[in-house]
Design a protein around this motif. Structure first.
Motif, short mmCIF file in Angstrom:
data_model
loop_
_atom_site.label_atom_id
_atom_site.label_comp_id
_atom_site.label_asym_id
_atom_site.label_seq_id
_atom_site.Cartn_x
_atom_site.Cartn_y
_atom_site.Cartn_z
N ALA A 1 0.84 -1.20 0.00
CA ALA A 1 0.00 0.00 0.00
C ALA A 1 0.87 1.25 0.00
CB ALA A 1 -0.92 0.00 1.22
N ALA B 1 -2.01 -2.49 -4.85
CA ALA B 1 -3.08 -3.18 -4.15
C ALA B 1 -2.74 -4.66 -4.05
CB ALA B 1 -4.40 -3.00 -4.88
N ILE B 2 -3.40 -5.31 -3.13
CA ILE B 2 -3.18 -6.73 -2.90
C ILE B 2 -4.45 -7.50 -3.22
CG2 ILE B 2 -2.89 -8.47 -1.10
CD1 ILE B 2 -0.38 -7.09 -1.80
N THR B 3 -4.32 -8.50 -4.05
CA THR B 3 -5.45 -9.39 -4.28
C THR B 3 -5.12 -10.74 -3.68
OG1 THR B 3 -6.20 -8.29 -6.27
CG2 THR B 3 -6.82 -10.56 -6.01
N ILE C 1 -10.79 -10.99 -3.87
CA ILE C 1 -10.66 -10.21 -2.64
C ILE C 1 -9.49 -9.25 -2.77
CG2 ILE C 1 -9.95 -10.36 -0.23
CD1 ILE C 1 -12.73 -11.24 -0.68
N THR C 2 -9.76 -8.01 -2.52
CA THR C 2 -8.67 -7.04 -2.45
C THR C 2 -8.52 -6.59 -1.02
OG1 THR C 2 -8.94 -6.28 -4.71
CG2 THR C 2 -7.92 -4.76 -3.17
N LEU C 3 -7.31 -6.69 -0.54
CA LEU C 3 -7.03 -6.38 0.85
C LEU C 3 -6.62 -4.93 0.98
CD1 LEU C 3 -4.77 -8.67 3.00
CD2 LEU C 3 -7.08 -7.86 3.41
N PRO D 1 -5.30 -2.60 3.85
CA PRO D 1 -4.95 -2.43 5.25
C PRO D 1 -5.16 -0.98 5.65
CG PRO D 1 -2.98 -2.49 3.92
CD PRO D 1 -4.13 -2.63 2.97
N ARG E 1 -9.28 4.52 -1.04
CA ARG E 1 -8.60 3.60 -1.97
C ARG E 1 -9.60 2.59 -2.55
NH1 ARG E 1 -4.13 1.16 1.09
NH2 ARG E 1 -4.65 2.89 2.45
N LEU F 1 -10.34 1.55 -6.49
CA LEU F 1 -10.23 0.19 -6.96
C LEU F 1 -11.54 -0.32 -7.55
CD1 LEU F 1 -8.04 -1.19 -4.12
CD2 LEU F 1 -7.41 -0.88 -6.51
#
Lengths: 359, 359
Positions: free
Chosen positions: A114, A119-121, B120-122, B124, B139, B143
DNA sequence: TTTGTGTATGTTTGCGCAAACATGATTGGT
DNA sequence: ACCAATCATGTTTGCGCAAACATACACAAA
């Protein structure tokens, strides 16, 4: 083909966008064009501001930013991705999140990514089989991620069978795929060595080991280091006991170890099994550390509250996660693939579960 | 409009795509057009096959699928999202993953979402402040997620200050925002009631409580239920002790409780603090359960290996996660927002840390 | 036959953005 | 003064896909 006037199905025309109280067709996403109109510039200029291009004069930039704020403009990442061929997204493949280490690592990855605006999937592997992994990697492909971080803990990443879109960078945590991929991992071997050396230095004749499951890379590496540390020191190597990381399996192993007369020192492959060992020793009347010394691995937050507080090897999961992200972003930037292994050091935390042997 | 026969519409020339050894410009994504050409159909037909439209005759469908496989076609989710305005993605906002409950919940969410073909997008939350949360929600907006699941554990979701794109559905875990949003949570109150009733039923005069931090919803609800269960039973309500969920804070509380003469029963707001209490009691020479009975909350996997094995309230985190996903998908399907609270039941697991009081 | 009613497929269009190119407005050097 | 080199900004285009619309053909009913 007449159609009654006054009736809604007037489709042929998209016009009348700003017709009285027009129903917002979709989520009325504010687009660059809207901002451009309000700011009195072209949409390209909005794009430039949005991407921080230096070629926009300050006064214009301010106008555009004002317009953006007024309308609540947010760039649409789908369009952006379509144009650029990149989502600025990292896919993370996980087997199981229920281990503390994986979770901590994942958290660090998410935070660090971040920070760099990625982004993290999350792609969970539904079943720990080749097919399950295939599925996960294939889903990655559809999601058009820029890179993949795989948190594997078992011997299932047979690279030959996994095909990813070319250009996707991969980093693997906790694996031996170092020939093919970048691998980041805790320095399991050194951690285990520290644990065993600590016990030997206290004067124990040898050290027993309760290992994790055979399928686990970490487990195998800790066990191997335990063995070589003993042999290097010229000590006998007792038979390995095996658990499955759970406290219950540690308890089972503990019941057996308590009956081994010569056993004065034990290295458990993780803290939870060590907890089970403590329970077994307690029930069998073996005092820790007076009769048996015990070292764990992980340094879970509760380790200091075990009875007695556990000497253990601290893992820096956050560092592992950060390294993964740095590594993968590096690969993206330079557009290279660089196999190799990055090891994150551990620390031995000495508490009250270890002491010199009685004579 | 005429167009020259024999020549493809060579308008402005995006020149010579298949020129000798043309460098693959980007990741040479196979597009629908490529598949269409190979299969000898229009790209729209490929799209139809790709989306499972029923209006494609079987023979054509087979041809197209064959072509897809041959080329390794994967639909580009960016384009798809751009067109449809949806990524089939759920954003998950998390504060901290280092709690067992959160990670179990997250894992269930990821698995369940994958089953329904959602990614799923994380996201934090970088700092547990209003600003941090703002940032996370903002954010989300970029997205273009279809829905948000927020795993909050503190009083920071002030809905008034958070603006998300309209049309985005929200489910919150562990919160009291039930007026505004859908909330899914463990039935904290009932779980706490079960714990306290269990101790009272064993004959204890009253039950002391070691609560979690005040900012935590879960903590507050457990404490409130503890209090009302006592008063409903006509028992005295001792002062609350407060920890921060950690074993160390439980240890602190335990040292104080060990000196309370009338204290024969304790309800700890989570298992880790209970572990700390056990340690304190042990050091103070208080036997559990003979001198003091103790009940925890969570049922962490190691609870059965504590000394003694801990009586505790089992939480079904997986159910919480599944409910979140079901709820959010329901909202997406029906395009409604339905505030309200879904409670997931708990189970009391009786082990060896509780017994009737000595007389 | 004609007319209609489907059904399978093709064609056009535009989603929002940013690369590539075009334009127009300033400079500065000679 | 001129031209060229900068700059700031506008215009056109197409990314890959799917909705909307158009067409072509088959078959049934009149």
């Amino acid at each position: 083909m007449e159609h009654e006037p006054g009736q809604p199905p007037v489709r042929n025309l998209p016009p009348a966008k700003e017709a009285a109280g027009a129903a917002p067709r979709r989520k009325q996403q504010v687009s660059m064009a809207d901002v451009a109109k309000l700011a009195g510039v072209s949409s390209q200029t909005v794009s430039r501001v949005s991407n921080g291009s230096p070629d926009v004069i300050e006064s214009t930039r301010r106008q555009v930013i004002a317009a953006m704020n007024e309308l609540g403009y947010r760039p649409n990442s789908a369009a952006r991705a379509l144009k650029r061929g990149s989502f600025r997204t990292i896919g993370v493949i996980t087997f199981s999140l229920s281990s503390l280490g994986n979770m901590r690592t994942l958290e660090a990855i998410a935070l660090h990514a971040a920070r760099q605006d990625f982004a993290i999937t999350l792609i969970p592997v539904t079943a720990p089989t080749q097919a399950g992994i295939q599925g996960a990697f294939s889903r990655m492909g559809e999601l058009a991620v820029d890179a993949v971080i795989a948190i594997m803990e078992v011997h299932l990443l047979d690279a030959a069978t996994v095909t990813l879109p070319p250009g996707v960078k991969v980093v693997v945590v906790d694996s031996d795929a170092g020939e093919q991929y970048s691998v980041v991992d805790t320095d399991q071997a050194d951690g285990a060595r520290k644990a065993v050396r600590h016990l030997l230095d206290l004067g124990h004749e040898t050290v027993w080991h309760v290992a994790g499951p055979e399928e686990s890379f970490a487990s195998e590496r800790r066990a191997a280091a335990w063995r070589t540390t003993l042999t290097d020191a010229g000590k006998a190597v007792p038979p390995v006991l095996r658990g499955d990381w759970s406290a219950d399996s540690g308890y089972e192993a503990g019941l057996r170890l308590a009956d081994e007369p010569g056993c004065t020192a034990v290295f458990a492959a993780n803290d939870h099994m060590a907890l089970g060992l403590l329970r077994a020793f307690r029930e069998k009347g073996k005092a820790v550390p007076e009769d048996v010394s015990l070292v764990g691995f992980d340094d879970v937050p509760e380790a200091s509250s075990y009875a007695p507080p556990l000497t253990t090897v601290h893992q820096n999961f956050a560092d592992v996660g950060n390294q993964c992200v740095d590594n993968v972003l590096q690969q993206i930037r330079t557009n290279t693939t660089e196999p190799g292994i990055t090891l994150v050091p551990t620390q031995l935390v000495v508490r009250n579960s270890t002491a010199p042997p009685k004579h």
